[in-house]
Design an enzyme around this catalytic site. Sequence first.
Site, PDB file in Angstrom:
ATOM      1  N   GLU A 159      52.722  50.219  36.009  1.00 49.69           N
ATOM      2  CA  GLU A 159      52.125  49.177  37.503  1.00 49.69           C
ATOM      3  C   GLU A 159      53.206  49.929  39.484  1.00 49.69           C
ATOM      4  O   GLU A 159      52.822  49.751  40.632  1.00 49.69           O
ATOM      5  CB  GLU A 159      53.248  47.721  37.932  1.00 49.69           C
ATOM      6  CG  GLU A 159      52.342  46.742  37.102  1.00 49.69           C
ATOM      7  CD  GLU A 159      52.837  45.334  36.655  1.00 49.69           C
ATOM      8  OE1 GLU A 159      54.318  45.907  37.219  1.00 49.69           O
ATOM      9  OE2 GLU A 159      52.713  43.989  36.559  1.00 49.69           O
TER      10      GLU A 159
ATOM     11  N   GLU B  21      46.722  43.581  32.323  1.00 44.67           N
ATOM     12  CA  GLU B  21      47.824  42.393  32.014  1.00 44.67           C
ATOM     13  C   GLU B  21      47.199  41.373  33.049  1.00 44.67           C
ATOM     14  O   GLU B  21      47.655  40.865  33.989  1.00 44.67           O
ATOM     15  CB  GLU B  21      49.094  42.841  32.712  1.00 44.67           C
ATOM     16  CG  GLU B  21      49.998  44.368  32.379  1.00 44.67           C
ATOM     17  CD  GLU B  21      51.391  44.234  32.634  1.00 44.67           C
ATOM     18  OE1 GLU B  21      51.680  42.934  33.297  1.00 44.67           O
ATOM     19  OE2 GLU B  21      51.756  45.306  32.457  1.00 44.67           O
TER      20      GLU B  21
END
Length: 877
Positions: free
Chosen positions: A481, A547
Amino acid sequence: MKFLFTSFLLLFCLTQPSVFAQSKYELNSGWKCNSILKVKDQGTAISSPAYSLANWIPAVVPGTVLTTMLENKQIPDPFIGMNNEKIPDIFKTGNDYYTYWFVKDFSETVKPGEEVWLHFRGVNYSSDIFLNGKKLNAKKHSGMFLRQSFNITSLLQKSGVNRLAVIVYPPDEVGNPNGGQGGDGAIAKNVAHQYVAGWDWIQPVRDRNTGIWDKVIIEKTGKINIKNPHIITLVNGQRKPEGNQKPATVKVSTEVENPTNAALKGTLLFTIDGKKVSKEVTVKPHTTAEITLPDLSLENPKLWWPYGYGAQHLYASKIQFIINGAVSDEEKINVGVREIQADWNSVTRSKQISVNGQRVFIKGGNWIISDAMLRFTDARYDAEVRFHRDMNLNLLRIWGGALTERPEFYDACDKYGILVMQDFWGSGDCNGRWTDPMKRDDQWVRRKYPDDHNLFLESAADQIKMIRNYPSLAIWCGGNEITLPQDIMLPLRDSILTKLDGTRWFVDYSNSDDMSFNFLGGNGDGPYGIQPLKRFFEYRTWPFNSEIGSVGVGDYESLERFMSKENLVPPVYNTKDKKETVDSVWEYHKYIGYGGYIEPYGKAKDLRDFGKKAQLVNYDQYRSLMEGFSAHMWDWYTGVIIWKTQNPWTSLRGQMYDYYLDPNACLYGLHNGSAPLHIMFNQADSTIMITNNTFKHQYDLMWVAKTIDMNGKETSLGQAFSEIGPSTTRMITPINSSIRELAKKEGVFLSLRLLNLDKEIVSDNLYWLPDAEGNYSGLNKMPKAEISIRTKQLEKGKIEVTLSNPAKNPVAFFNRLSLVDPKTKKRILPVFYDDNYVSVLPGENKTVIMDYTPSSGEMPLVSLDGWNVKEQLVEIK
């Protein structure tokens, strides 16, 4: 004549070399340790075989300080209940509390012409190493992901009695475990994993995993040592798993080290499938040379494919260095012949992965680590990866807050056909993507983590060399991320990976636009909680979602393994304020709520009832998740990676099986919803769909749709022959009005099947649909189904169980099968079921195969626990 004889002799040497007395073994037992708070002597003294270890305790190596303390009963099991709160945290104790000496006595001698090497595959975090009174490293070694190797030939004692002593220091920055993701973030100042300061799925690991956490190996070679071999396979064009194959190219290079005082001349030889390629080499004294062999053409190769698409063939190969007809060193490598491609899909606006020229729809899971205290075993790796194969997944992403996974993990992925996306070590939480009041430093400072960028790059290069030969490794990812700092990411991408690999896609971070264009705003991944089933089909999320996840609580037997009786109470959902209250131990173990999703099945009477109803929710959530993404294969999506599919700690979120390797219904919902050839019900528009996630055009498939009410009465919704092209999903027929009418009173079962021309079922899918109010009212009024159970031992470790449901019975619904110990009546773990939580329609049979490793001569029992079938234990005939 002399030339002919010399040529013959060279050919003979290349085909029949004698093998030097090589050996390689682990130093994995007999270690002792002590705290530096108790030992004030220097390493030169401690590493003397005469130094007394009388008051030292047995140590676990590979392992950590905590695993050693646990083994010696100095701490309670931190995975149980609130025990972790009873263990002192390093942030409060100071680093010396968890700074330990580890000592190992071993026997080894050197014969003329031999070289002996000492290898450390991982120490966390810093260390000094001593052997027989001598220090091996010139300066303190640092970095969790940097291997160490030493030539110890001259330091071994003639008597053969040797002592190795290692002092291991914790991370320089241990971080404050203040409840933030990665605590206060300071753990990321090290080149190490970040979860050890705590995350939303784990409590802090009190020693931050300080220790000799990976293998320690003694290797004996001749005068030349082969290091870091590199095998690349090129598979041009678009291939199919069957039939004859065009040749593949095998490219081989390796480092060869000459530690001696003289130049050494010999032949570097590579052998695969009976074919050989070689090169004459001279290696200067005290140097390491990188040698590239001529390319080898492999005729009609047997290719390696991801699971569900083809076989996972592995060729046994070896690289040898031959001096005067004797093998000085040899490295054996299993080679999977395949080529990975990553292309941009302009329709979805995301990357798509191809293997051997065929695009593969990614059905993946996020993997954290096998064990949060780094207690790795080959058997556990094999079991966990096998579970993912059994879910019909084809990729695992190694999350960036953890490790470069170990070679044994990759061995299992090669075996089971699971592609791997390997993150490097960074996360948006610790490394500054967001403002966070829990963090010690502001974003500008955290953006520069870790402190030592050169160490990061050196460690990355080393880990790339360690795992680059595995065919399962498909993608490198800069971080979780967030991009790595530019002076790390750019040289890693543009020079290190180009030089050391150059065959795989590098994505700069896990939800980068280069992977999946973010047209929705926000973080580019998620959501992570429970969702209405139809949302998986109708809400368009990110096109390659790295995710997305849901719930994952196990049943009563799973929960009681790590909770006391007083904590075995179900969550209570308040329908008025729509809030869920849970026991404090559940909160400590990071429970993620089911909200009101249990209520349509009836309020849970107790924890057993909650666990059973939670499995219905689990199954539906993950079946629908994968079906929803598959319904939009190649138009909305090129892949999806579930957050997350396993837990390395006794957490209560995101798991298809618990820490103890006990599967729950999430696993079998995924097993169903991810099947390569699959008929399914679109929960949003009430259509029947077929997805073909294979490379074959599927012809002459009969689809059959029917409903079964709570008493077992069937109503046909139609049947017809159909076909479907490769790697395709399409709608077959709408059933909206019919299904609503049949379900409105008390719900209904919907059976969807595909049959081949031999009338064999090739896809079988049973849904339980709610009534007009959204409740499963009929399930709670179902009559009992009296079924018969037949058991049979097919071979040692393999049991067949057949459930038979007589005609005119109701559906025998949602049966959990287990193998249990005949004395304790507890489940044997792990057991691999080819299906579970199975339902049997009236007048039909269902067979389940159970695979396990017998531990004693006593035959286990089969346990059956169904929704409307009495709980029972059955002997195996």
